[in-house]
Design an enzyme around this catalytic site. Structure first.
Site, short mmCIF file in Angstrom:
data_model
loop_
_atom_site.label_atom_id
_atom_site.label_comp_id
_atom_site.label_asym_id
_atom_site.label_seq_id
_atom_site.Cartn_x
_atom_site.Cartn_y
_atom_site.Cartn_z
N GLU A 36 0.83 -1.22 0.00
CA GLU A 36 0.00 0.00 0.00
C GLU A 36 0.86 1.26 0.00
O GLU A 36 0.59 2.22 0.73
CB GLU A 36 -0.98 -0.01 1.18
CG GLU A 36 -1.91 -1.23 1.14
CD GLU A 36 -2.97 -1.25 2.24
OE1 GLU A 36 -2.74 -0.68 3.30
OE2 GLU A 36 -4.03 -1.87 2.00
N ARG A 57 5.72 -7.81 7.95
CA ARG A 57 4.33 -8.13 7.62
C ARG A 57 4.21 -8.74 6.22
O ARG A 57 4.89 -8.32 5.27
CB ARG A 57 3.44 -6.89 7.74
CG ARG A 57 3.36 -6.45 9.20
CD ARG A 57 2.54 -5.20 9.36
NE ARG A 57 1.12 -5.43 9.43
CZ ARG A 57 0.21 -4.79 8.70
NH1 ARG A 57 0.58 -3.93 7.77
NH2 ARG A 57 -1.06 -5.04 8.88
N ASP A 105 -8.49 -9.11 4.11
CA ASP A 105 -8.23 -7.99 5.00
C ASP A 105 -9.28 -7.85 6.10
O ASP A 105 -10.09 -6.94 6.05
CB ASP A 105 -8.17 -6.70 4.16
CG ASP A 105 -7.51 -5.57 4.92
OD1 ASP A 105 -7.06 -5.79 6.04
OD2 ASP A 105 -7.46 -4.45 4.36
N GLU A 113 -12.39 -2.15 12.28
CA GLU A 113 -12.45 -1.46 10.99
C GLU A 113 -13.62 -1.94 10.14
O GLU A 113 -14.39 -1.14 9.62
CB GLU A 113 -11.14 -1.67 10.23
CG GLU A 113 -11.15 -1.07 8.83
CD GLU A 113 -9.82 -1.17 8.11
OE1 GLU A 113 -8.86 -1.74 8.68
OE2 GLU A 113 -9.73 -0.67 6.98
#
Ligand code: GCW
Length: 661
Positions: free
Chosen positions: A278, A311, A357, A385
Site C-alpha cells: 500500500e 508483515r 483484510d 475497521e
C-alpha cells in the site's frame, strides 16, 4: 520499594480492573519473597488492595515464620520467565514463579479467581502461556494525519501515547494501560502506525527519547516496546543514496541505529515493518526479496536479542478491475511461500489471519500452514475497521477462536502454528472508556487471553471479563451481557456482506454499506454480482486457483461448491442466485432472511441492554444505549441496501413477501 499502582486520570473507566476486583486479594496476610522490579509492582498491587480492604504485606521472611494466607514467591528455578504455579494447602494460597512476569501473572490469576482463590485446598498447578509473544500493534500517528486522523482505523479518540505532535508528558494513563494489558497477559506493544509517515520515521533516531519514555511507563507491567520503522530510513533519516538491503553502508546504518535504540531502551522488543505494501517502501525497489529485506533488520537486532516483525500483507493495490487473472487472496502465499527457510532466526513473518483484510468472514490464510521453516506470527484486528467501528456491538471472541482452533496443516492448529506469537491491532485510544464502545473492552481482554491460551473457550473468557469488570454483577446482568455479546459477531455478519463475499463497505472510511463501493476499484476486492449470480470463482478448475493453496483436506473441500461450507461459499465460488445451500435455502433467499434476522437481533439486543439500566453505571449505560441507536440505524441501512440490490439484480421475490425497496 513497592511501586504505587498507577492513578487513573479523573473520569477514566477502570475497565477490567476496578478496585473491587481486588477485594479477595486484599484483607489477607501476605508474604512476598524475591526481588526485582516486577516484584515491586506485585508488592504495590497487594499493598493497594490491603489499603482498600485491610490486610498486610510482609517482604522476605520465610514462609514458616508466620501464618500467611497468601505467599507470592519468586525464585523457583524450573519455570520459564512467564510461568507460575498456584497451590493451596493448610489455609495458605501460594504462587511460585521464576520470573517477575510470572509472579505478576500469578497475582492476576488470583484476582480472576476472586474468593475461590482462598477456599478449599488444591494441588499445585502450573500455568504457562502457549505463545511467548502476545502483542498489540497501535496504528497511532504522532502527528494527526490529514486523511487517517491520529489513529489509523481508530475509533476511540486520539492516541494514548502521542499528543500535540509529541509523546505525552503525563504518562499515568499509559502506566494504567500497561496494567490492564498485563492483567490479560499481553506482553508487547508497538507504539506507532505501520504506515510510517515522515514525523513518525524519526522516532527511530532523533526522537528516540520519546519512545524511551513510553517504554519506561509500560515496563513495570512487563510490556515490552516495539517500533514501526520505514524500510527507507537510511535514505529518509541517514542521507544515504539507497536503502538496498545488501549495501554495506545500509547494513552499517541499521546496525548503528539499532545500537542506539538499545542504549536508550535496553529491553526494546524490535521493529515492525510494512514493506512494499500500500505504498510503503520496501526491498522490491532494489530487486531484492522480502527475506533479504527482513534479514537486514534481523541482523541489526540479533546482537541485542530483538526481533523484526515483517508483515506479509503484500499485494497489488493498483489492480485493474477488468483483470480477472489477478486474485488478491493469492498474493501473500505467492510472495512468501517460495521464501520459506530463507528468513533469519530473528525475523518473524506476521500474517493476517485471512487472505484478504479483516473481513467479518474469511477463510484462514493458507500461508499459515505453508511455511514450516519460518517463524510466523498471526495478526488479528481488535480495532473494528470492518466490524462496526466500535459503534456496533461485535464481540470477536468466537471468530478468533474459530481461527485459532482451525487445523490448517496436518495435526496443527493456527494457534500452534503461530510460533512467532499472536499480534493484534489495538482498539484503544484516549477515550474515557478506552475503546469508544464500552463493550468493545471485551474484545481487547479476549484477545489477550486467547493469545495466552489459543484453545480457551471464548465464552469462559467472556465470563472472566464480566466478573472482573462488574465485580458485584447480579446474575441478571451477567446473563444480559452474554445475551448481547455472545452472538453479536454472527448478528453483524447477517446484516452485512453475505456468505464470505466481503467488502460491501463505503470506500475510504469503510463504515456502512455500499454494495458496489469496491467493485470497480483498484484494490482487488470484487464480488462480480450480476443478474444471474454472485461470488468469486477461486477453485483450481476454472477459477483463480486460490483454493489450491491449501493442503488436504481444505483444498478439496473448498474446491467444490458442493463441499464448501455455506458461510464461505461466495468467497470461493461464483454461483447462481438459485443455488441451494446446505441449509436448504437458495443463496438469494439466504441473503434476504439473514438481513431481516440481523436487524431483528439488533432490536432484541437493544431491548436487553435497555433492561439493564440500573444494573450498570449510568455513564456506561448511556454510552452503549447511544451506540445501539446508531447500530440499529446502520443495520437497517445495510439490510435495505443489500436486499434491494439483490432483489433488483435477480428479480427473485422474497418467499415471505417482506418489504424490499
Ligand atoms: O485494513 C487495511 C487498512 C489500512 C491498514 C492496512 C494494513 C495500516 O484499511 O488502514 O494500514 O490494512 O494492515 O497495513
Amino acid at each position: 520499594m513497592p511501586l504505587p499502582v498507577p492513578v487513573l486520570p479523573e473520569g477514566v473507566d477502570p475497565a477490567w480492573l476496578p478496585p473491587a476486583a481486588f477485594r479477595s486479594v486484599g484483607g489477607r496476610r501476605t508474604l512476598i519473597r524475591g526481588s526485582g522490579p516486577l516484584v515491586e509492582t506485585v508488592h504495590g498491587e497487594v499493598a493497594d488492595a490491603c489499603r482498600r480492604f485491610g490486610g498486610r504485606v510482609v517482604r522476605g521472611a520465610e514462609p514458616g515464620d508466620g501464618a500467611y494466607d497468601l505467599v507470592l514467591d519468586l525464585g523457583v528455578h524450573d519455570l520459564g520467565d512467564e510461568d507460575y504455579t498456584v497451590a493451596r494447602e493448610g489455609g495458605t494460597t501460594t504462587v511460585t514463579a521464576f520470573g517477575g512476569r510470572g509472579l505478576l501473572y500469578g497475582l492476576f490469576h488470583l484476582v480472576r479467581l476472586g474468593e475461590a482463590a482462598f477456599s478449599g485446598a488444591w494441588t499445585p498447578k502450573t500455568h504457562r502461556p502457549a505463545l511467548t509473544l502476545r502483542m498489540l500493534d497501535h496504528w497511532d500517528n504522532v502527528a494527526v494525519h490529514p486523511v487517517m486522523g491520529q489513529v489509523e482505523r481508530g475509533y476511540a479518540g486520539g492516541s494514548l501515547f502521542w499528543e500535540d505532535g509529541r509523546a505525552r508528558d503525563e504518562l499515568d494513563r499509559v502506566r494504567a494501560y500497561g496494567r490492564l494489558l498485563a492483567a490479560c497477559g499481553i506482553n508487547a506493544l508497538s507504539v506507532n502506525n505501520v504506515n510510517v509517515h515522515a514525523t513518525e520515521a524519526r522516532l527511530l533516531t532523533d526522537r528516540l527519547d520519546e519512545v524511551a519514555a513510553i517504554a519506561g511507563a509500560l515496563r513495570p507491567y512487563g510490556v515490552r516496546t516495539h517500533l514501526s520503522v520505514s524500510f527507507a530510513s537510511p535514505v529518509m533519516l541517514g542521507g544515504l543514496p539507497t536503502a538496498d538491503p545488501l549495501d554495506e553502508a545500509v547494513r552499517g546504518w541499521w546496525a548503528e541505529a539499532t545500537r542506539r535504540v538499545y542504549e536508550a531502551i535496553p529491553d526494546f522488543g524490535g521493529y515492525v515493518v510494512k514493506a512494499d505494501s500500500e505504498g510503503q517502501p520496501g526491498p522490491f525497489a532494489y530487486g531484492r526479496s522480502h527475506a533479504e529485506g527482513a534479514n537486514l533488520l534481523a541482523a541489526a537486532l540479533e546482537p541485542f536479542g530483538g526481533t523484526v516483525h515483517w508483515r506479509a500483507f503484500v499485494y497489488d493495490h493498483r489492480q485493474d478491475w477488468r483483470d480477472r487473472t489477478t486474485d488478491r487472496a493469492r498474493a501473500a502465499y505467492d510472495h512468501f511461500v517460495p521464501l520459506d527457510g530463507e528468513f533469519a532466526d530473528h525475523a518473524v513473518l506476521q500474517v493476517k489471519h485471512g487472505p484478504m483484510d479483516f473481513q467479518v468472514r474469511e477463510p484462514v490464510s493458507p500461508l499459515i500452514g505453508a511455511m514450516p521453516r519460518t517463524r510466523l506470527a498471526v495478526e488479528l484486528q481488535v480495532t473494528q475497521e470492518y466490524t462496526g467501528q466500535q459503534r456496533h456491538t461485535c464481540w470477536l471472541g468466537p471468530m478468533w477462536s474459530e481461527v485459532l482452533r482451525f487445523r490448517i496443516q496436518q495435526g496443527s492448529t493456527v494457534g500452534e502454528s503461530a510460533r512467532g506469537g499472536l499480534v493484534a491491532v489495538s482498539n484503544v485510544g484516549d477515550d474515557p472508556f478506552w475503546t469508544g464502545h464500552p463493550l468493545a473492552q471485551a474484545n481487547l481482554y479476549t484477545f489477550g487471553r486467547l493469545a495466552w491460551q489459543p484453545d480457551a473457550e471464548p465464552g469462559a473468557v467472556l465470563d472472566e471479563w464480566i466478573a472482573l469488570t462488574f465485580p458485584d454483577a447480579p446474575a441478571r446482568l451477567a446473563d444480559g451481557l452474554h445475551a448481547v455479546l455472545d452472538g453479536s459477531w454472527r448478528t453483524y455478519e447477517k446484516y452485512t456482506a453475505p456468505l464470505g463475499v466481503g467488502f460491501m463497505v463505503q470506500p475510504g472510511h469503510h463504515y456502512g454499506p455500499s454494495v458496489e463501493g469496491y467493485e470497480y476499484s483498484p484494490w482487488g476486492t470484487y464480488h462480480f454480482a450480476d443478474r444471474d449470480g454472485i461470488g468469486v470463482e477461486r477453485g483450481v478448475t476454472g477459477g483463480t486457483g486460490f483454493a489450491g493453496q491449501y493442503g488436504t483436506p481444505w483444498a478439496e473441500l473448498y474446491e467444490s461448491p458442493k463441499t464448501c461450507p455455506d458461510e464461505l461459499l461466495l468467497f470461493f465460488h461464483h454461483v447462481p442466485y438459485g443455488h441451494v445451500l446446505k441449509s436448504g435455502k437458495t443463496v438469494v433467499q439466504h441473503i434476504y432472511d439473514t438481513h431481516f434476522e440481523g436487524v431483528e437481533e439488533v432490536e432484541e439486543a437493544r431491548a436487553v441492554w435497555a433492561s439493564l439500566a440500573g444494573l450498570v453505571d449510568p455513564a456506561r449505560h448511556a454510552r452503549v444505549t447511544e451506540r445501539y441507536e446508531e447500530q440499529l440505524r446502520s443495520a437497517r441501512e445495510w439490510r435495505d441496501q443489500v436486499n434491494s440490490y439483490f432483489f433488483r439484480a435477480s428479480g427473485v421475490p422474497d418467499e415471505r413477501g417482506r418489504r424490499i425497496h
